[in-house]
Design an enzyme around this catalytic site. Structure first.
Site, mmCIF file in Angstrom:
data_model
loop_
_atom_site.group_PDB
_atom_site.id
_atom_site.type_symbol
_atom_site.label_atom_id
_atom_site.label_comp_id
_atom_site.label_asym_id
_atom_site.label_seq_id
_atom_site.Cartn_x
_atom_site.Cartn_y
_atom_site.Cartn_z
ATOM 1 N N ASP A 1 -55.070 44.507 -31.951
ATOM 2 C CA ASP A 1 -53.781 43.892 -32.339
ATOM 3 C C ASP A 1 -53.768 43.297 -33.957
ATOM 4 O OD1 ASP A 1 -55.092 41.425 -32.031
ATOM 5 O OD2 ASP A 1 -53.110 40.557 -31.676
ATOM 6 N N GLU A 2 -55.104 43.541 -34.612
ATOM 7 C CA GLU A 2 -55.437 42.891 -35.621
ATOM 8 C C GLU A 2 -55.962 43.786 -36.575
ATOM 9 O OE1 GLU A 2 -58.252 38.932 -36.395
ATOM 10 O OE2 GLU A 2 -57.886 39.843 -34.275
ATOM 11 N N ASP B 1 -51.664 40.237 -37.576
ATOM 12 C CA ASP B 1 -51.870 39.996 -36.156
ATOM 13 C C ASP B 1 -50.762 39.784 -35.155
ATOM 14 O OD1 ASP B 1 -54.390 37.382 -34.840
ATOM 15 O OD2 ASP B 1 -52.933 38.536 -33.874
HETATM 16 N N1 DCP Z 1 -57.774 39.164 -25.601
HETATM 17 C C1 DCP Z 1 -58.783 39.174 -24.447
HETATM 18 N N2 DCP Z 1 -59.365 38.179 -24.413
HETATM 19 C C2 DCP Z 1 -59.587 37.063 -25.249
HETATM 20 C C3 DCP Z 1 -58.891 37.074 -26.274
HETATM 21 C C4 DCP Z 1 -57.855 38.061 -26.454
HETATM 22 O O1 DCP Z 1 -58.604 40.099 -23.479
HETATM 23 N N3 DCP Z 1 -60.629 36.281 -24.889
HETATM 24 C C5 DCP Z 1 -56.870 40.140 -25.708
HETATM 25 C C6 DCP Z 1 -55.325 39.645 -25.314
HETATM 26 C C7 DCP Z 1 -54.747 39.614 -26.566
HETATM 27 C C8 DCP Z 1 -55.358 40.335 -27.575
HETATM 28 O O2 DCP Z 1 -56.696 40.522 -27.242
HETATM 29 O O3 DCP Z 1 -53.358 39.658 -26.325
HETATM 30 C C9 DCP Z 1 -55.375 40.044 -29.138
HETATM 31 O O4 DCP Z 1 -55.992 38.810 -29.240
HETATM 32 P P1 DCP Z 1 -55.507 37.648 -30.200
HETATM 33 O O5 DCP Z 1 -56.673 36.536 -30.213
HETATM 34 O O6 DCP Z 1 -54.815 38.088 -31.209
HETATM 35 O O7 DCP Z 1 -54.277 36.750 -29.157
HETATM 36 P P2 DCP Z 1 -52.748 37.137 -29.141
HETATM 37 O O8 DCP Z 1 -52.433 38.082 -29.728
HETATM 38 O O9 DCP Z 1 -52.672 37.439 -27.385
HETATM 39 O O10 DCP Z 1 -52.083 35.718 -29.399
HETATM 40 P P3 DCP Z 1 -52.004 35.255 -31.055
HETATM 41 O O11 DCP Z 1 -50.265 35.121 -30.946
HETATM 42 O O12 DCP Z 1 -52.370 34.034 -31.068
HETATM 43 O O13 DCP Z 1 -52.334 36.142 -31.767
HETATM 44 MG MG MG Z 2 -52.701 38.268 -31.937
#
Ligand code: DCP
Ligand code: MG
Length: 364
Positions: free
Chosen positions: A108-109, A13
């Site tokens: 991203d995952e 992730d």
């Molecule tokens: N995303 C979005 N709306 C959401 C959640 C996430 O558009 N409600 C998008 C933005 C994030 C990406 O998806 O960058 C990946 O989601 P993650 O939940 O993995 O969050 P992040 O990668 O941003 O943070 P973390 O470091 O907690 O994984």
């Molecule tokens: Mg993430």
């Protein structure tokens, strides 16, 4: 077919993914609190924010106006989906060097099943470290990884040392790890179930294990069975690579039951936005949408699903207007308060579809 207990699963992730790409492309943003998403003046929502912004309590899906109140100096950046897709493609190319069994969950995952990989003498830990290093060098962002014998634990593990962390749960450590794991970390345990468990005196998986499978089914319906398995650290779900994937869906369990059809329908736009986001990361080339479906689980744990055909190329959208009648019809089957809603699509493999059409021709 039950999966082998000896599997090696990696969950990867990216750390604050959209924000990480923005900081990479504009280093002057490093260290400042930033959010990616719609602007506060336009009633926008935070898609994600970097870690300095998280210190202010800002998080994904928060109204941008609320985020600005929490941190007046917060910089808002419009999303650049093309850049995120490109980074995601680069990361997937790296994954593909280690295994074909890759299940993307979003841009991203992803889960990787490396049980059969011969890299690093089959050490999933060293494979995960190498992937992290190669992503850092090639894409210039950090990713966190979890290594475990199944998907549920690999996902919990990737979150354990976030950001830029690796956490490994070896098969012999599963028992003690799960023993202390708070039940709220279990997939499907939202605030309502967490409270219900707390009333029964259960806060950790160790405490959950005291209850028999039958007790849990009595309390939680079919989810009780799942809870019972997770509390033992068991999760037999296989890693579904996109070639094998047949459907994609998003579900949400609500803190409070939705009392009426109107309140159910109000939830549709949010669910569909999330489904669309998931599809962006997953819809592989050569696949098209073949059906839409909805799922409704009522407060008494009875549930129903309903689906409708997607007729052709012109119809490949996730429009609210197409899900509303489906959702209404599904709700009518119970017409009582709702605890969970789901929306999804079934996928058609174009190659498979073509092959079937060919077969049809031959049979004429
Ligand atoms: N995303 C979005 N709306 C959401 C959640 C996430 O558009 N409600 C998008 C933005 C994030 C990406 O998806 O960058 C990946 O989601 P993650 O939940 O993995 O969050 P992040 O990668 O941003 O943070 P973390 O470091 O907690 O994984
Ligand atoms: Mg993430």
């Amino acid at each position: 077919m039950p999966a082998s207990p000896q599997r090696k699963i990696i969950h990867i992730d990216c750390d604050c993914f959209y924000a990480a790409i923005e900081m990479r492309d504009d280093p002057s943003l490093q260290g400042l609190p930033i959010a990616v998403g719609g602007s506060p003046d336009r009633r926008g929502v935070v898609a994600t924010c970097n870690y300095p912004a998280r210190k202010f309590g800002i998080h994904s899906a928060m109204a941008a106006a609320t985020a600005r109140k929490l941190c007046p100096s917060l910089r808002f950046i419009r999303p650049r989906m093309d850049a995120y897709r490109e980074a995601s493609r680069q990361i997937h190319k790296i994954f593909a060097d280690y295994t074909e069994l890759i299940e993307p969950l979003s841009l991203d995952e992803a889960y990787l099943d490396v049980s059969a990989s011969s890299h690093h003498q089959g050490s999933a830990t060293r494979i995960a470290e190498e992937i992290r290093q190669r992503v850092r060098e090639r894409v210039n962002i950090t990713v966190s990884a979890g290594v475990a014998p199944n998907k549920f634990l690999a996902k919990v593990a990737s979150d354990w040392n976030k950001p830029d962390g690796l956490f490994v749960i070896l098969p012999e450590q599963v028992d003690s790890f799960v023993q202390q794991l708070p039940v709220k970390r279990l997939h499907g345990v939202g605030r309502v179930t967490e409270k219900k468990l707390k009333r029964l005196g259960i806060e950790t998986c160790g405490e959950l294990r005291v209850f028999s499978q039958l007790d849990l089914i009595n309390y939680f319906g079919s989810f009780g069975d799942r809870l019972h398995q997770l509390a033992q650290g068991i999760d037999n779900r296989t890693v579904q690579s996109s070639r094998r994937r047949k459907s994609l869906s998003v579900e949400h369990t609500f803190d409070q039951d939705l009392p009426t059809l109107e309140t159910v329908l109000e939830q549709l736009p949010g669910l569909l936005t999330e489904l669309e986001r998931r599809l962006q990361g997953k819809l592989p080339e050569g696949y098209s949408l073949s059906k839409r479906f909805v799922k409704v689980k009522f407060a008494d744990f009875t549930q129903t699903t309903l689906e409708a055909l997607i007729s052709g190329e012109a119809d490949q959208h996730l429009e609210e207007s197409q899900y509303r009648p489906l959702m209404s019809q599904a709700w009518q089957r119970g017409a009582k308060p709702v605890r969970l809603l789901g929306v999804g699509v079934r996928l058609r493999d174009l190659q498979e579809a073509e092959a079937l059409e060919q077969l049809d021709l031959f049979q004429c």
